[in-house]
Motif scaffolding. Structure first.
Motif, mmCIF file in Angstrom:
data_model
loop_
_atom_site.group_PDB
_atom_site.id
_atom_site.type_symbol
_atom_site.label_atom_id
_atom_site.label_comp_id
_atom_site.label_asym_id
_atom_site.label_seq_id
_atom_site.Cartn_x
_atom_site.Cartn_y
_atom_site.Cartn_z
ATOM 1 N N GLU A 77 -67.419 -2.996 -76.177
ATOM 2 C CA GLU A 77 -66.045 -3.523 -76.110
ATOM 3 C C GLU A 77 -65.984 -4.734 -75.176
ATOM 4 O O GLU A 77 -65.417 -5.768 -75.513
ATOM 5 C CB GLU A 77 -65.093 -2.457 -75.542
ATOM 6 C CG GLU A 77 -64.711 -1.369 -76.534
ATOM 7 C CD GLU A 77 -64.188 -0.126 -75.797
ATOM 8 O OE1 GLU A 77 -64.241 0.951 -76.408
ATOM 9 O OE2 GLU A 77 -63.778 -0.242 -74.622
ATOM 10 N N ALA A 78 -66.574 -4.578 -73.977
ATOM 11 C CA ALA A 78 -66.441 -5.608 -72.945
ATOM 12 C C ALA A 78 -67.204 -6.880 -73.306
ATOM 13 O O ALA A 78 -66.780 -7.981 -72.956
ATOM 14 C CB ALA A 78 -66.923 -5.063 -71.595
ATOM 15 N N THR A 79 -68.333 -6.745 -73.978
ATOM 16 C CA THR A 79 -69.128 -7.942 -74.279
ATOM 17 C C THR A 79 -68.745 -8.528 -75.641
ATOM 18 O O THR A 79 -69.158 -9.634 -75.981
ATOM 19 C CB THR A 79 -70.645 -7.617 -74.305
ATOM 20 O OG1 THR A 79 -70.872 -6.561 -75.244
ATOM 21 C CG2 THR A 79 -71.154 -7.208 -72.947
ATOM 22 N N GLY A 80 -67.978 -7.761 -76.419
ATOM 23 C CA GLY A 80 -67.553 -8.247 -77.737
ATOM 24 C C GLY A 80 -68.687 -8.268 -78.747
ATOM 25 O O GLY A 80 -68.523 -8.787 -79.853
ATOM 26 N N SER A 81 -69.825 -7.679 -78.389
ATOM 27 C CA SER A 81 -70.929 -7.663 -79.367
ATOM 28 C C SER A 81 -70.785 -6.447 -80.283
ATOM 29 O O SER A 81 -70.179 -5.431 -79.903
ATOM 30 C CB SER A 81 -72.289 -7.680 -78.675
ATOM 31 O OG SER A 81 -72.300 -6.809 -77.574
ATOM 32 N N ALA A 82 -71.317 -6.575 -81.488
ATOM 33 C CA ALA A 82 -71.164 -5.504 -82.486
ATOM 34 C C ALA A 82 -71.919 -4.267 -82.015
ATOM 35 O O ALA A 82 -73.090 -4.375 -81.627
ATOM 36 C CB ALA A 82 -71.727 -5.976 -83.825
ATOM 37 N N PRO A 83 -71.255 -3.084 -82.031
ATOM 38 C CA PRO A 83 -71.949 -1.866 -81.602
ATOM 39 C C PRO A 83 -73.201 -1.617 -82.435
ATOM 40 O O PRO A 83 -73.188 -1.787 -83.653
ATOM 41 C CB PRO A 83 -70.908 -0.762 -81.848
ATOM 42 C CG PRO A 83 -69.606 -1.458 -81.919
ATOM 43 C CD PRO A 83 -69.868 -2.835 -82.425
ATOM 44 N N ARG A 84 -74.299 -1.258 -81.771
ATOM 45 C CA ARG A 84 -75.542 -0.970 -82.482
ATOM 46 C C ARG A 84 -75.710 0.536 -82.619
ATOM 47 O O ARG A 84 -75.304 1.295 -81.734
ATOM 48 C CB ARG A 84 -76.730 -1.544 -81.705
ATOM 49 C CG ARG A 84 -76.695 -3.067 -81.702
ATOM 50 C CD ARG A 84 -77.860 -3.646 -80.963
ATOM 51 N NE ARG A 84 -79.145 -3.316 -81.588
ATOM 52 C CZ ARG A 84 -80.326 -3.736 -81.118
ATOM 53 N NH1 ARG A 84 -80.361 -4.490 -80.045
ATOM 54 N NH2 ARG A 84 -81.442 -3.407 -81.714
ATOM 55 N N GLY A 85 -76.318 0.943 -83.742
ATOM 56 C CA GLY A 85 -76.628 2.361 -83.915
ATOM 57 C C GLY A 85 -77.688 2.765 -82.904
ATOM 58 O O GLY A 85 -78.648 2.021 -82.692
ATOM 59 N N MET A 86 -77.481 3.904 -82.258
ATOM 60 C CA MET A 86 -78.486 4.312 -81.262
ATOM 61 C C MET A 86 -78.410 5.799 -80.964
ATOM 62 O O MET A 86 -77.379 6.428 -81.188
ATOM 63 C CB MET A 86 -78.289 3.544 -79.955
ATOM 64 C CG MET A 86 -77.055 3.953 -79.192
ATOM 65 S SD MET A 86 -76.920 3.072 -77.627
ATOM 66 C CE MET A 86 -76.069 1.640 -78.178
ATOM 67 N N SER A 87 -79.521 6.328 -80.500
ATOM 68 C CA SER A 87 -79.481 7.662 -79.911
ATOM 69 C C SER A 87 -79.913 7.525 -78.454
ATOM 70 O O SER A 87 -80.785 6.705 -78.115
ATOM 71 C CB SER A 87 -80.348 8.644 -80.682
ATOM 72 O OG SER A 87 -81.608 8.104 -80.877
ATOM 73 N N ILE A 88 -79.227 8.312 -77.607
ATOM 74 C CA ILE A 88 -79.515 8.302 -76.169
ATOM 75 C C ILE A 88 -80.045 9.680 -75.821
ATOM 76 O O ILE A 88 -79.394 10.687 -76.130
ATOM 77 C CB ILE A 88 -78.227 8.017 -75.347
ATOM 78 C CG1 ILE A 88 -77.604 6.675 -75.736
ATOM 79 C CG2 ILE A 88 -78.524 8.077 -73.855
ATOM 80 C CD1 ILE A 88 -76.234 6.414 -75.098
ATOM 81 N N ASP A 89 -81.206 9.725 -75.223
ATOM 82 C CA ASP A 89 -81.749 11.013 -74.780
ATOM 83 C C ASP A 89 -81.816 11.026 -73.258
ATOM 84 O O ASP A 89 -82.246 10.043 -72.645
ATOM 85 C CB ASP A 89 -83.151 11.245 -75.357
ATOM 86 C CG ASP A 89 -83.692 12.581 -74.874
ATOM 87 O OD1 ASP A 89 -83.123 13.615 -75.280
ATOM 88 O OD2 ASP A 89 -84.634 12.591 -74.060
ATOM 89 N N ILE A 90 -81.350 12.118 -72.658
ATOM 90 C CA ILE A 90 -81.358 12.219 -71.193
ATOM 91 C C ILE A 90 -82.129 13.470 -70.784
ATOM 92 O O ILE A 90 -81.762 14.577 -71.182
ATOM 93 C CB ILE A 90 -79.913 12.283 -70.634
ATOM 94 C CG1 ILE A 90 -79.074 11.125 -71.165
ATOM 95 C CG2 ILE A 90 -79.937 12.277 -69.106
ATOM 96 C CD1 ILE A 90 -77.596 11.231 -70.848
ATOM 97 N N GLN A 91 -83.185 13.254 -70.039
ATOM 98 C CA GLN A 91 -83.926 14.382 -69.456
ATOM 99 C C GLN A 91 -83.394 14.550 -68.035
ATOM 100 O O GLN A 91 -83.580 13.680 -67.180
ATOM 101 C CB GLN A 91 -85.434 14.096 -69.451
ATOM 102 C CG GLN A 91 -86.030 13.980 -70.844
ATOM 103 C CD GLN A 91 -85.914 15.290 -71.623
ATOM 104 O OE1 GLN A 91 -86.340 16.331 -71.154
ATOM 105 N NE2 GLN A 91 -85.329 15.230 -72.816
ATOM 106 N N LYS A 92 -82.689 15.657 -67.814
ATOM 107 C CA LYS A 92 -81.993 15.863 -66.541
ATOM 108 C C LYS A 92 -82.895 16.493 -65.484
ATOM 109 O O LYS A 92 -83.553 17.501 -65.748
ATOM 110 C CB LYS A 92 -80.793 16.810 -66.747
ATOM 111 C CG LYS A 92 -79.635 16.260 -67.552
ATOM 112 C CD LYS A 92 -78.930 15.086 -66.924
ATOM 113 C CE LYS A 92 -78.264 15.388 -65.599
ATOM 114 N NZ LYS A 92 -77.630 14.132 -65.037
ATOM 115 N N HIS A 93 -82.889 15.892 -64.316
ATOM 116 C CA HIS A 93 -83.525 16.498 -63.140
ATOM 117 C C HIS A 93 -82.522 16.556 -61.987
ATOM 118 O O HIS A 93 -82.637 17.391 -61.109
ATOM 119 C CB HIS A 93 -84.755 15.689 -62.715
ATOM 120 C CG HIS A 93 -85.766 15.579 -63.812
ATOM 121 N ND1 HIS A 93 -86.561 16.625 -64.183
ATOM 122 C CD2 HIS A 93 -86.073 14.561 -64.659
ATOM 123 C CE1 HIS A 93 -87.326 16.263 -65.197
ATOM 124 N NE2 HIS A 93 -87.048 15.008 -65.506
#
Ligand code: C5P
Length: 284
Positions: A77-93
């Protein structure tokens, strides 16, 4: 394309609340320090649109409710660039709801990855401003290191790093609601405030004892009785040889500063017999 970032936890060397703001938030003055306890955040871009979040903790939100997803949405939203498809993986410690900015740091890591890959010309300050739209601690987490954070948490001044030491952080099983603690501050008068100027001077002088003497978090002053464990952990850390101990953020994690690695290791082992999450950390 796969991109990975470390998301470091933070400790508060000081935490002061100056007053309530018209927007309902509070004006803060905090000295924050990144430590090497960290989550791993991986962004994988893909052809299909949409965004998914996966983590190794089944109870964390997987979609829009996750702060990492919110960070990605605010970035596009803030940069006005087109949203890209993505997956985010978080390994929690980093323990969740611990006062160590684990979620904020995951969001900040997503912003750093998106900044690097989708808008390399974007200055870091702009990324920190986008962080402010995600959460009060996110601008600091975008930057990391030893920093004085003021305003809601978005006005950042770099400070000299904490002199070399060992940090033992101990989280009890309970968790504390941040809005509830802020509400306590509004009903009770704070008796003391940290010596923030003295803390920044001690950091500038590389004076670890001066830093240790000035650890202070005003939230400890308004903790409801049911969180007495916080004070038990502080006493335990001091009994085990910490130079000083304090709660971080809105708790309930408590940490102690040690000169000596051996003592810090012994303290970690002793506390690990009693509490579910105990870490021996260094600064980053
Ligand atoms: O900004 P963030 O979502 O992390 O804040 C969580 C809650 O902490 C807010 O809803 C607010 O109750 C409180 N807060 C505050 N003043 C700040 C930061 C947080 O009152 N500077």
């Amino acid at each position: 394309m796969v991109h990975t970032e470390h998301a470091y936890a933070k400790l508060n060397l000081t935490l002061d609340i100056l007053g309530r703001r018209p927007d309902g938030y509070h004006d803060m003055r905090m000295v924050m320090q990144s430590i090497d306890l960290r989550d791993e955040v991986t962004v994988t871009f893909r052809e299909e649109p949409g965004l998914e979040v996966s983590t190794d903790l089944s109870y964390l939100p997987r979609g829009e409710g996750n702060i990492a997803a919110k960070a990605a949405a605010r970035f596009f939203e803030a940069t006005g660039s087109a949203p890209r498809g993505m997956s985010i993986d978080i390994q929690k410690h980093i323990p969740v709801c611990a006062g160590m900015a684990g979620g904020s740091s995951d969001g900040a890591a997503v912003l750093r990855i998106l900044g690097r890959t989708c808008a390399p010309e974007l200055p870091r300050e702009r990324l920190e401003e986008i962080g402010e739209l995600v959460g009060s601690d996110v601008p600091y987490c975008v930057r990391g290191g030893t920093v004085l954070a003021e305003g809601r948490g978005e006005r950042l001044t770099d400070l000299p790093g904490l002199p070399s030491c060992f940090l033992v952080a101990c989280k009890p099983a309970c968790s504390i609601s941040t809005p509830e603690l802020f509400a306590q501050v509004r009903t009770k008068k704070l008796r003391c405030h940290p010596d923030t100027a003295g803390m920044t001077a001690a950091l500038a002088a590389g004076d670890l004892e001066g830093v240790a003497h000035r650890l202070y978090n005003v939230f400890e002053d308004v903790l409801p009785r049911r969180y007495a464990q916080v004070f038990e952990m502080k006493s335990a850390l001091l009994g085990l040889g910490a130079m000083a101990a304090s709660m971080t953020g809105s708790g309930p994690t408590v940490f102690g500063i040690f000169w000596d690695e051996e003592r810090a290791r012994t303290a970690r082992e002793a506390l690990a017999a009693q509490y579910p999450a105990v870490f021996l950390c260094r600064t980053v």
